[in-house]
Design an enzyme around this catalytic site. Structure first.
Site, mmCIF file in Angstrom:
data_model
loop_
_atom_site.group_PDB
_atom_site.id
_atom_site.type_symbol
_atom_site.label_atom_id
_atom_site.label_comp_id
_atom_site.label_asym_id
_atom_site.label_seq_id
_atom_site.Cartn_x
_atom_site.Cartn_y
_atom_site.Cartn_z
ATOM 1 N N GLU A 35 1.265 -1.192 0.016
ATOM 2 C CA GLU A 35 -0.005 0.088 0.168
ATOM 3 C C GLU A 35 0.715 1.516 0.161
ATOM 4 O OE1 GLU A 35 -3.095 0.238 -0.669
ATOM 5 O OE2 GLU A 35 -3.500 -1.906 -0.571
ATOM 6 N N TYR B 170 -6.161 6.603 4.372
ATOM 7 C CA TYR B 170 -6.378 5.566 2.955
ATOM 8 C C TYR B 170 -5.653 4.967 3.647
ATOM 9 C CZ TYR B 170 -5.551 2.602 -0.938
ATOM 10 O OH TYR B 170 -5.225 1.753 -1.788
ATOM 11 N N ASP C 177 -9.959 5.179 -2.354
ATOM 12 C CA ASP C 177 -8.842 5.075 -3.442
ATOM 13 C C ASP C 177 -8.920 5.894 -4.929
ATOM 14 O OD1 ASP C 177 -9.653 3.257 -4.985
ATOM 15 O OD2 ASP C 177 -7.485 2.555 -4.967
#
Ligand code: SF4
Length: 352
Positions: free
Chosen positions: A44, A127, A145
């Site tokens: 990520e 996020y 996202d």
């Protein structure tokens, strides 16, 4: 609210999930395999602002060299920065190391599982905390996202432009996030956005959410999401000095930790601005190449004049250090510095 059903998307994901080196696919998860939080977190961080295709080889190299967060935590800073070179946004690499050290030092090498604690880790924003909590720990966090924003805007035929539409799109995403299989679901929406509900020509004929999709009904898919016009980026200028010693060593300088390309190895240079002043790092006969190295950062374009010089063995630099030819790898440089190197190499080989 849309009548889209998360189960329809999960059915589609069970058949079409992309295979990625960091992913535990739906079949493995159903068989009880748990994702490794380290790999989820690392992927990520790498995927922020970078494409899946670009990240794969970096991810494989990192996990081969540092297979656990504890191994990464004990890596040397310069090794990690060099391994990250080319991925861009170098503050991510510095925070990556800081985060690994916090997880190794304060949490015994185990990533915390709850969203609030994840958010306290260096480099982990809303996020990333949501994505790690959902994907690694099946916590039903709302993961939003760019792909998810696009899908939500289209499902709801939402014409409010981004970034103003963000809270609305997050609410839409929250309303759809299921309590069952939230990790698979988060990845399923991302996959839908990346492979079917693509920015330019969505393949609506293959979409599991076509029936409830308001943009499909209205024929507005390709216009969404709307975006506020971007500000024009300014152009800055700079000078990079590439000094090669007669024995083949290169004069390089590690950039200060704070600021752009912080902590990365690079060519000594001027400030970057409208009209940079000369700042040669060593006395030499500098020659400017006919071509500039150009690079675009998030907030500006950079045009770098590249100057080269050959210097004798005994001359000491005012700043930077000579790195012996066998110890120097252009791959350790950030992209803009590598562009300058490639130009200089090209010029030198033409001279030979
Ligand atoms: S129907 Fe088309 S626009 Fe709507 S969600 Fe599916 S791919 Fe996207």
């Amino acid at each position: 609210m849309s009548s889209a059903d998360p189960l329809d998307l999960l059915d589609w994901y069970d058949r079409h999930a992309r295979e990625m080196p960091w992913r535990t696919g739906p079949r493995a998860r159903a068989a009880g395999v748990r994702p490794d939080p380290y790999r989820v977190w690392l992927s990520e961080i790498m995927l922020q602002q970078t494409t899946v295709a670009a990240v794969k080889s970096y991810f494989l190299a990192f996990t081969e060299r540092w297979p656990t967060v504890t191994a990464l935590a004990s890596a040397r800073d310069e090794d990690v920065m060099a391994a990250w070179a080319g991925l861009g946004y170098y503050a991510r690499a510095r925070n990556l190391l800081k985060c690994a050290r916090v997880v190794a030092g304060d949490y015994g090498g185990q990533f915390p599982q709850d969203h609030a604690t994840l958010l306290t880790l260096p480099g982990v924003g809303r996020y990333t905390a949501a994505a790690v909590a959902a994907i690694a720990f099946d916590d039903p966090q709302v993961v939003v996202d760019g792909n998810v924003e696009r899908v939500m805007a289209r499902l709801h035929d939402e014409h409010t432009p981004l970034p103003q539409a963000k809270p609305m799109l997050t609410d839409y995403a929250a309303a759809l996030t299921p309590l069952a299989r939230p990790g698979d679901y988060a990845q399923a929406v991302m996959d839908l956005g990346a492979t079917i509900c693509t920015p330019k020509r969505p393949a609506c004929g293959l979409c599991p959410w076509r029936a409830p999709c308001a943009a499909w009904a209205a024929g507005t898919m390709a216009e969404l999401p709307k975006k506020a016009p971007k500000k024009r980026k300014p152009t800055r200028h700079g000078i990079a000095y590439l000094a090669r010693r007669v024995d083949g060593a290169w004069l390089l300088e590690r950039r200060p930790d704070k600021g752009l390309l912080g902590g990365m190895l690079g060519w000594p240079g001027s400030d970057w601005g409208d009209a940079p002043a000369e700042a040669p790092p060593i006395r030499a006969e500098w020659r400017a190449l006919g071509e500039e190295a150009r690079h675009t950062f998030t907030h500006f374009h950079l045009r770098l004049t590249v100057k080269t010089a050959l210097v004798p063995m005994e001359r000491a630099p005012d700043r930077g250090d000579f790195i012996e030819a066998p110890d120097f790898s252009p791959a350790d440089l950030p992209t803009v510095m590598r562009k300058a190197f490639d130009l200089a190499q090209g010029a030198w080989s033409r001279q030979r």
